[in-house]
Design a protein around this motif. Structure first.
Motif, PDB file in Angstrom:
ATOM      1  N   GLY A  16      54.045 103.647 -24.512  1.00  0.00           N
ATOM      2  CA  GLY A  16      52.960 104.126 -23.672  1.00  0.00           C
ATOM      3  C   GLY A  16      52.314 102.936 -22.999  1.00  0.00           C
ATOM      4  O   GLY A  16      52.142 101.887 -23.616  1.00  0.00           O
ATOM      5  N   ILE A  17      51.962 103.100 -21.741  1.00  0.00           N
ATOM      6  CA  ILE A  17      51.302 102.013 -21.020  1.00  0.00           C
ATOM      7  C   ILE A  17      49.964 102.507 -20.504  1.00  0.00           C
ATOM      8  O   ILE A  17      49.891 103.466 -19.742  1.00  0.00           O
ATOM      9  N   VAL A  18      48.919 101.842 -20.958  1.00  0.00           N
ATOM     10  CA  VAL A  18      47.575 102.080 -20.453  1.00  0.00           C
ATOM     11  C   VAL A  18      47.200 100.843 -19.654  1.00  0.00           C
ATOM     12  O   VAL A  18      47.444  99.715 -20.098  1.00  0.00           O
ATOM     13  N   GLY A  19      46.700 101.049 -18.459  1.00  0.00           N
ATOM     14  CA  GLY A  19      46.389  99.875 -17.652  1.00  0.00           C
ATOM     15  C   GLY A  19      45.449 100.190 -16.516  1.00  0.00           C
ATOM     16  O   GLY A  19      45.300 101.335 -16.099  1.00  0.00           O
ATOM     17  N   SER A  20      44.835  99.140 -16.038  1.00  0.00           N
ATOM     18  CA  SER A  20      43.921  99.264 -14.914  1.00  0.00           C
ATOM     19  C   SER A  20      44.705  99.643 -13.657  1.00  0.00           C
ATOM     20  O   SER A  20      45.927  99.516 -13.602  1.00  0.00           O
ATOM     21  N   ILE A  21      43.985 100.095 -12.654  1.00  0.00           N
ATOM     22  CA  ILE A  21      44.594 100.479 -11.386  1.00  0.00           C
ATOM     23  C   ILE A  21      45.342  99.274 -10.806  1.00  0.00           C
ATOM     24  O   ILE A  21      44.803  98.175 -10.745  1.00  0.00           O
ATOM     25  N   ALA A  22      46.607  99.492 -10.425  1.00  0.00           N
ATOM     26  CA  ALA A  22      47.468  98.475  -9.800  1.00  0.00           C
ATOM     27  C   ALA A  22      47.745  97.282 -10.708  1.00  0.00           C
ATOM     28  O   ALA A  22      47.983  96.178 -10.240  1.00  0.00           O
ATOM     29  N   SER A  23      47.759  97.524 -12.009  1.00  0.00           N
ATOM     30  CA  SER A  23      48.074  96.445 -12.954  1.00  0.00           C
ATOM     31  C   SER A  23      49.579  96.214 -13.076  1.00  0.00           C
ATOM     32  O   SER A  23      50.004  95.207 -13.636  1.00  0.00           O
ATOM     33  N   GLY A  24      50.378  97.150 -12.567  1.00  0.00           N
ATOM     34  CA  GLY A  24      51.832  97.018 -12.627  1.00  0.00           C
ATOM     35  C   GLY A  24      52.502  98.085 -13.470  1.00  0.00           C
ATOM     36  O   GLY A  24      53.672  97.960 -13.824  1.00  0.00           O
ATOM     37  N   LYS A  25      51.784  99.149 -13.779  1.00  0.00           N
ATOM     38  CA  LYS A  25      52.326 100.212 -14.636  1.00  0.00           C
ATOM     39  C   LYS A  25      53.611 100.798 -14.052  1.00  0.00           C
ATOM     40  O   LYS A  25      54.602 100.937 -14.766  1.00  0.00           O
ATOM     41  N   ASP A  26      53.603 101.126 -12.779  1.00  0.00           N
ATOM     42  CA  ASP A  26      54.790 101.723 -12.155  1.00  0.00           C
ATOM     43  C   ASP A  26      55.935 100.720 -12.063  1.00  0.00           C
ATOM     44  O   ASP A  26      57.114 101.092 -12.175  1.00  0.00           O
ATOM     45  N   THR A  27      55.619  99.446 -11.896  1.00  0.00           N
ATOM     46  CA  THR A  27      56.653  98.406 -11.855  1.00  0.00           C
ATOM     47  C   THR A  27      57.353  98.322 -13.208  1.00  0.00           C
ATOM     48  O   THR A  27      58.589  98.264 -13.277  1.00  0.00           O
ATOM     49  N   LEU A  80      51.728 101.522 -28.046  1.00  0.00           N
ATOM     50  CA  LEU A  80      50.846 101.536 -26.876  1.00  0.00           C
ATOM     51  C   LEU A  80      50.634 100.109 -26.379  1.00  0.00           C
ATOM     52  O   LEU A  80      50.205  99.234 -27.127  1.00  0.00           O
ATOM     53  N   VAL A  81      50.922  99.911 -25.092  1.00  0.00           N
ATOM     54  CA  VAL A  81      50.783  98.603 -24.451  1.00  0.00           C
ATOM     55  C   VAL A  81      49.652  98.677 -23.432  1.00  0.00           C
ATOM     56  O   VAL A  81      49.615  99.587 -22.603  1.00  0.00           O
ATOM     57  N   LYS A  82      48.748  97.703 -23.505  1.00  0.00           N
ATOM     58  CA  LYS A  82      47.711  97.549 -22.475  1.00  0.00           C
ATOM     59  C   LYS A  82      48.258  96.585 -21.433  1.00  0.00           C
ATOM     60  O   LYS A  82      48.666  95.468 -21.754  1.00  0.00           O
ATOM     61  N   LEU A  83      48.260  97.003 -20.173  1.00  0.00           N
ATOM     62  CA  LEU A  83      48.719  96.171 -19.067  1.00  0.00           C
ATOM     63  C   LEU A  83      47.540  95.909 -18.152  1.00  0.00           C
ATOM     64  O   LEU A  83      46.822  96.839 -17.777  1.00  0.00           O
ATOM     65  N   ASP A  84      47.324  94.647 -17.811  1.00  0.00           N
ATOM     66  CA  ASP A  84      46.208  94.310 -16.941  1.00  0.00           C
ATOM     67  C   ASP A  84      46.600  93.164 -16.021  1.00  0.00           C
ATOM     68  O   ASP A  84      47.653  92.541 -16.201  1.00  0.00           O
ATOM     69  N   ALA A  85      45.764  92.924 -15.025  1.00  0.00           N
ATOM     70  CA  ALA A  85      45.936  91.835 -14.070  1.00  0.00           C
ATOM     71  C   ALA A  85      44.555  91.528 -13.495  1.00  0.00           C
ATOM     72  O   ALA A  85      43.663  92.385 -13.524  1.00  0.00           O
ATOM     73  N   PRO A  86      44.365  90.337 -12.952  1.00  0.00           N
ATOM     74  CA  PRO A  86      43.078  90.013 -12.326  1.00  0.00           C
ATOM     75  C   PRO A  86      42.743  91.010 -11.215  1.00  0.00           C
ATOM     76  O   PRO A  86      43.627  91.442 -10.468  1.00  0.00           O
ATOM     77  N   ILE A  87      41.459  91.351 -11.092  1.00  0.00           N
ATOM     78  CA  ILE A  87      41.034  92.397 -10.160  1.00  0.00           C
ATOM     79  C   ILE A  87      41.378  92.062  -8.706  1.00  0.00           C
ATOM     80  O   ILE A  87      41.757  92.951  -7.936  1.00  0.00           O
ATOM     81  N   GLU A  88      41.275  90.807  -8.304  1.00  0.00           N
ATOM     82  CA  GLU A  88      41.588  90.434  -6.921  1.00  0.00           C
ATOM     83  C   GLU A  88      43.071  90.677  -6.630  1.00  0.00           C
ATOM     84  O   GLU A  88      43.441  91.141  -5.554  1.00  0.00           O
ATOM     85  N   MET A  89      43.911  90.359  -7.602  1.00  0.00           N
ATOM     86  CA  MET A  89      45.351  90.576  -7.470  1.00  0.00           C
ATOM     87  C   MET A  89      45.643  92.074  -7.381  1.00  0.00           C
ATOM     88  O   MET A  89      46.473  92.512  -6.582  1.00  0.00           O
TER      89      MET A  89
END
Length: 180
Positions: free
Chosen positions: A4-15, A101-110
């Motif tokens: 399972g992947i939980v992540g912020s918007i545009a963190s790369g979940k679909d990738t 469960l995996v948390k996926l995140d990235a810097p907000i500007e990115m």
């Protein structure tokens, strides 16, 4: 195995979902499940409507409803499920002994840059909108999404702050660790 992947918007979940699909995993996005239901009912697809509609659906049919739909689609296959946004969705998945469960995140500007470049239907247009949407998704008030609690429940965290090749290497390492 179900990842399972939980992540912020545009963190790369679909990738990550697409990458794991290429490695033989069944792939399901709970957002796509929701979009499909909304399209079948003639609803406009944008993030505020998806948030409202998803919250109403969860209140009417239970917080694990979209996850149950995804599990029906997956069967017994190795799978990756993305766009998890509710504790109830995680609770349904935790009933499976092979769930991580995996948390996926990235810097907000990115993430904002990715949003603008992908040009997805109904997407955010600026940083103010992104911060506003994420604030509404954060705390689970009034039955809304509860991203902060979902992040806390993650078994593993991946930060997607480099190239796509670096993300793939992190995912490969994660899969190897899970299998051992």
């Amino acid at each position: 195995m179900i990842i399972g992947i939980v992540g912020s918007i545009a963190s790369g979940k679909d990738t990550v979902l697409d990458y794991l699909r290429g490695k033989g995993f069944r792939a399901v996005s709970l957002s796509d499940v929701l979009r499909g239901i909304m399209r079948s009912e003639g609803e406009e697809i944008d993030i505020p409507n998806m948030t409202r509609y998803g919250n109403n659906l969860r209140n009417e049919k239970g917080h694990g409803y979209l996850t149950q739909k995804a599990l029906e689609e997956i069967g017994d296959s190795d799978a990756v499920i993305t766009s998890i946004r509710q504790v109830g969705e995680i609770e349904v998945l935790r009933q499976r002994s092979d769930f991580v469960l995996v948390k996926l995140d990235a810097p907000i500007e990115m993430r904002l840059d990715r949003i603008i470049k992908r040009g997805r239907e109904g997407d955010i247009k600026n940083m103010e909108e992104l911060r506003e949407i994420e604030a509404k998704q954060a705390d689970g008030k009034e039955g809304a999404m509860n991203m902060n609690r979902c992040y806390e429940l993650a078994d593993i965290e991946l930060i997607n702050d480099g190239t796509i090749e670096e993300l793939y290497a992190k995912v490969d390492k994660l899969i190897a660790e899970i299998k051992n």
